[in-house]
Enzyme design. Sequence first.
Site, short mmCIF file in Angstrom:
data_model
loop_
_atom_site.label_atom_id
_atom_site.label_comp_id
_atom_site.label_asym_id
_atom_site.label_seq_id
_atom_site.Cartn_x
_atom_site.Cartn_y
_atom_site.Cartn_z
CG PHE A 23 19.06 -29.66 9.24
CD1 PHE A 23 18.05 -29.30 10.29
CD2 PHE A 23 20.84 -29.84 9.63
CE1 PHE A 23 18.67 -29.56 12.46
CE2 PHE A 23 20.92 -30.32 10.79
CZ PHE A 23 19.73 -29.75 11.84
CD GLU A 92 14.70 -28.50 15.23
OE1 GLU A 92 14.42 -27.06 14.53
OE2 GLU A 92 15.40 -28.56 15.59
CG HIS A 184 23.04 -24.60 16.24
ND1 HIS A 184 22.49 -24.33 16.58
CD2 HIS A 184 22.26 -23.41 14.99
CE1 HIS A 184 21.57 -23.45 16.14
NE2 HIS A 184 21.40 -23.10 16.12
#
Length: 190
Positions: A23, A92, A184
């Site tokens: 990420f 995203e 998560h």
Amino acid sequence: MRVNEIFYSLQGEGYFTGTPAVFLRLAGCNLSCSFCDTEHEPFTEMTEEEIVCSISSYPTSHVVITGGEPTLQLTSSLVDMLHDKGKFVQIETNGTMPLLEACHIDWVTCSPKRSTISLKHIDELKVVYQDAAQDMDIYANVEATVYSLQPCDTGNKAHNETILRAAIDYCLAHPKWRLSLQTHKMIDVK
């Protein structure tokens, strides 16, 4: 670039749930959502080369560029450099800003926070579902490959259960939508 953090984990939500990914969280956002669960303001300045070197140190090919709002900083040269290293690049975004024409993203996840979406292409429309009164008709004409409905995490267990039930009911009544849970948080990984 202003980098909030780079970390390796499992994708916790949306179409790629469970996929190991690096990420890249870019700092800053053009919106201020009351339900935002991400502290994205702190940052370290990094060059694109430093970013690619850091990302390349992890064993996965899947990279998720997120924020805040990553389109505020995203460059086609960074995406090209990641592709040159064999990376699959997912973004995203809240969809309020268009992607650069030269930016060849492999998977675009749009999580709109307003009704106006400025993207030409969306792979996954991931709507944060807040309650049964939410106007989902505003997304009726949005073209995407995958439609994900993600119950909003309010921090209140009882309220979250109500939202989850409403999201399940919505998906059952509108089968083009699939339920996206924030796994998560459930399994306590970053």
